[in-house]
Design an enzyme around this catalytic site. Structure first.
Site, PDB file in Angstrom:
ATOM      1  N   HIS A  14       4.014  -8.957  -0.252  1.00  0.00           N
ATOM      2  CA  HIS A  14       3.852  -8.972  -1.714  1.00  0.00           C
ATOM      3  C   HIS A  14       4.467 -10.265  -2.242  1.00  0.00           C
ATOM      4  O   HIS A  14       5.680 -10.471  -2.103  1.00  0.00           O
ATOM      5  CB  HIS A  14       4.572  -7.775  -2.349  1.00  0.00           C
ATOM      6  CG  HIS A  14       4.040  -6.461  -1.878  1.00  0.00           C
ATOM      7  ND1 HIS A  14       3.045  -5.777  -2.553  1.00  0.00           N
ATOM      8  CD2 HIS A  14       4.323  -5.730  -0.777  1.00  0.00           C
ATOM      9  CE1 HIS A  14       2.763  -4.657  -1.884  1.00  0.00           C
ATOM     10  NE2 HIS A  14       3.520  -4.608  -0.805  1.00  0.00           N
ATOM     11  N   HIS A 135      -1.992   2.188   2.818  1.00  0.00           N
ATOM     12  CA  HIS A 135      -0.680   2.767   2.511  1.00  0.00           C
ATOM     13  C   HIS A 135      -0.817   4.250   2.853  1.00  0.00           C
ATOM     14  O   HIS A 135      -1.457   4.999   2.109  1.00  0.00           O
ATOM     15  CB  HIS A 135      -0.308   2.561   1.043  1.00  0.00           C
ATOM     16  CG  HIS A 135       1.053   3.101   0.726  1.00  0.00           C
ATOM     17  ND1 HIS A 135       2.132   2.298   0.429  1.00  0.00           N
ATOM     18  CD2 HIS A 135       1.531   4.377   0.717  1.00  0.00           C
ATOM     19  CE1 HIS A 135       3.212   3.049   0.246  1.00  0.00           C
ATOM     20  NE2 HIS A 135       2.866   4.312   0.399  1.00  0.00           N
ATOM     21  N   HIS A 173       2.976  -0.693   7.376  1.00  0.00           N
ATOM     22  CA  HIS A 173       4.407  -0.327   7.310  1.00  0.00           C
ATOM     23  C   HIS A 173       4.676   1.090   7.800  1.00  0.00           C
ATOM     24  O   HIS A 173       5.162   1.933   7.058  1.00  0.00           O
ATOM     25  CB  HIS A 173       4.977  -0.535   5.898  1.00  0.00           C
ATOM     26  CG  HIS A 173       4.138  -0.042   4.751  1.00  0.00           C
ATOM     27  ND1 HIS A 173       3.649   1.226   4.664  1.00  0.00           N
ATOM     28  CD2 HIS A 173       3.701  -0.683   3.636  1.00  0.00           C
ATOM     29  CE1 HIS A 173       2.961   1.350   3.541  1.00  0.00           C
ATOM     30  NE2 HIS A 173       2.969   0.206   2.905  1.00  0.00           N
ATOM     31  N   ASP A 245       6.175  -6.413   4.543  1.00  0.00           N
ATOM     32  CA  ASP A 245       6.144  -5.650   3.290  1.00  0.00           C
ATOM     33  C   ASP A 245       7.254  -6.132   2.360  1.00  0.00           C
ATOM     34  O   ASP A 245       7.794  -5.348   1.572  1.00  0.00           O
ATOM     35  CB  ASP A 245       6.242  -4.143   3.524  1.00  0.00           C
ATOM     36  CG  ASP A 245       5.823  -3.341   2.291  1.00  0.00           C
ATOM     37  OD1 ASP A 245       5.130  -3.897   1.424  1.00  0.00           O
ATOM     38  OD2 ASP A 245       6.201  -2.156   2.197  1.00  0.00           O
TER      39      ASP A 245
END
Ligand code: DOR
Ligand code: ZN
Length: 341
Positions: A14, A135, A173, A245
């Protein structure tokens, strides 16, 4: 002691936008050549045009003399159409589409409440070979937050993989032994693993005081899950690769009544991964995890230059400027045993 690796990439990152880019872009470009850039801006990145514009803003924030190749993603909103998928796959800069179950995490309000509503789009992705980056958590409030990833595998991902067996999937993740097992049972899938999920378990966040800077999603789990992640990351197995992440939030947004999820790991991520691999006697596997498995999965060339780490301790700064605010760095104020030269 010195360790030279093919230059690594970050397969889940991000960067945020605007002034934040002046912090996040150089912090990542210092060690990583490419990064898969998450699209959960406000508003989310749902068109090829928006992704290209975002990529230009990222490159504008890159200091001269540094090289960095942002690999862009689109945000899977219910209205993302098959024609946008075809446009994305034709663009040199878009490498995937990110699925946020609606309400799962930061800026996921525009995400997908029900996969049946986006099935035609997913079918087109399977057809053209554009990866779906997931996700993997259910959002049902009746499901305990520590179980949301495991339930997602059973209720959502398993059925999706059966329905679309040729869809290329990265489970992002991962935080549980269940996910490690699920990924291994689906050899065509990939999975990213963050450094904070290798370093910490839930006691680090909650025992003896609450540490909001370790709060991220999916949430840290019990130590047996962390051990399974370490085993997977250090296995050298091609399905597992580095994705930080790294997800910065201003300190005031983390230390709050309702603190945001995310750890800012980019500034020392590679050094911290090296420390974890060394602690487990697996430094020789770091290059596969950090530099080789990711490009191989995405069908991209491996980087041709290198980075070198030396065994030299330094103290990670506590925080740094983040637009007009400040962001805490993971492990800030504490030592790290490796340095990039
Ligand atoms: O901890 C997290 N932070 N997990 C996510 O899924 C999103 C991210 C963010 O964007 O802040
Ligand atoms: Zn993320």
């Amino acid at each position: 002691m010195e360790l030279t690796l093919t230059r690594p990439d970050d397969w889940h990152l991000h960067l945020r936008d605007d002034a934040a880019l002046l912090t996040t872009v150089p912090d990542t470009a210092r060690t990583f050549h490419r990064a898969i850039v998450m699209p959960n801006l406000k508003p989310p990145v749902t068109t090829v045009e928006a992704a290209i514009g975002y990529r230009e803003r990222i490159l504008d924030a890159l200091p001269s003399g540094m090289s960095f190749d942002p690999l862009m993603t689109l945000y899977l909103a219910p209205e993302l159409s098959p024609s946008t998928i075809r446009e994305a796959v034709a663009s040199a800069h878009i490498q995937g589409v990110k699925l946020y179950p609606r309400g799962a995490t930061t800026n996921s309000d525009a995400g997908v409440a029900n996969l049946n509503g986006v099935m035609t789009t997913l079918e087109t992705m399977a057809e053209v070979g554009l990866p779906l980056l997931i996700h993997g958590e259910v959002t049902d409030r009746s499901i305990d937050i520590f179980d949301r990833e495991a339930v997602f595998l059973d209720k959502t991902l398993g059925p999706l993989m059966e329905r679309l067996p040729t869809l290329r999937v990265v489970l992002e993740h991962i935080t549980t032994e269940d996910s490690v097992d699920f990924v291994k049972a689906h050899p065509e899938m990939g999975a990213t693993i963050t450094v904070h999920h290798l370093m910490y378990e839930r006691n680090d966040m909650l025992a003896g005081g609450i540490r909001p800077h370790l709060y991220c999603l999916p949430i840290l789990k019990r130590s047996s899950h962390r051990d399974a992640l370490i085993e997977a990351a250090t296995s050298g197995e091609g399905q597992f690769f580095l994705g930080t992440d790294s997800a910065p939030h201003a300190i005031s947004d983390k230390e709050s009544d309702c603190g945001c999820a995310g750890c800012y790991t980019a500034p020392f991520a590679l050094e911290l991964y090296a420390e974890v691999f060394e602690t487990h006697g697996k430094l020789d596997r770091l290059e596969a995890f950090a530099s080789l498995n990711g490009p191989d999965f995405y069908g991209l060339p491996r980087n041709t230059d290198t980075v070198t780490l030396i065994k030299k301790e330094s103290i990670i700064p506590l925080a740094k400027a983040f637009g007009e605010k400040e962001v805490r760095i993971l492990r800030g104020g504490e030592p790290v045993t490796w340095s990039v030269i």
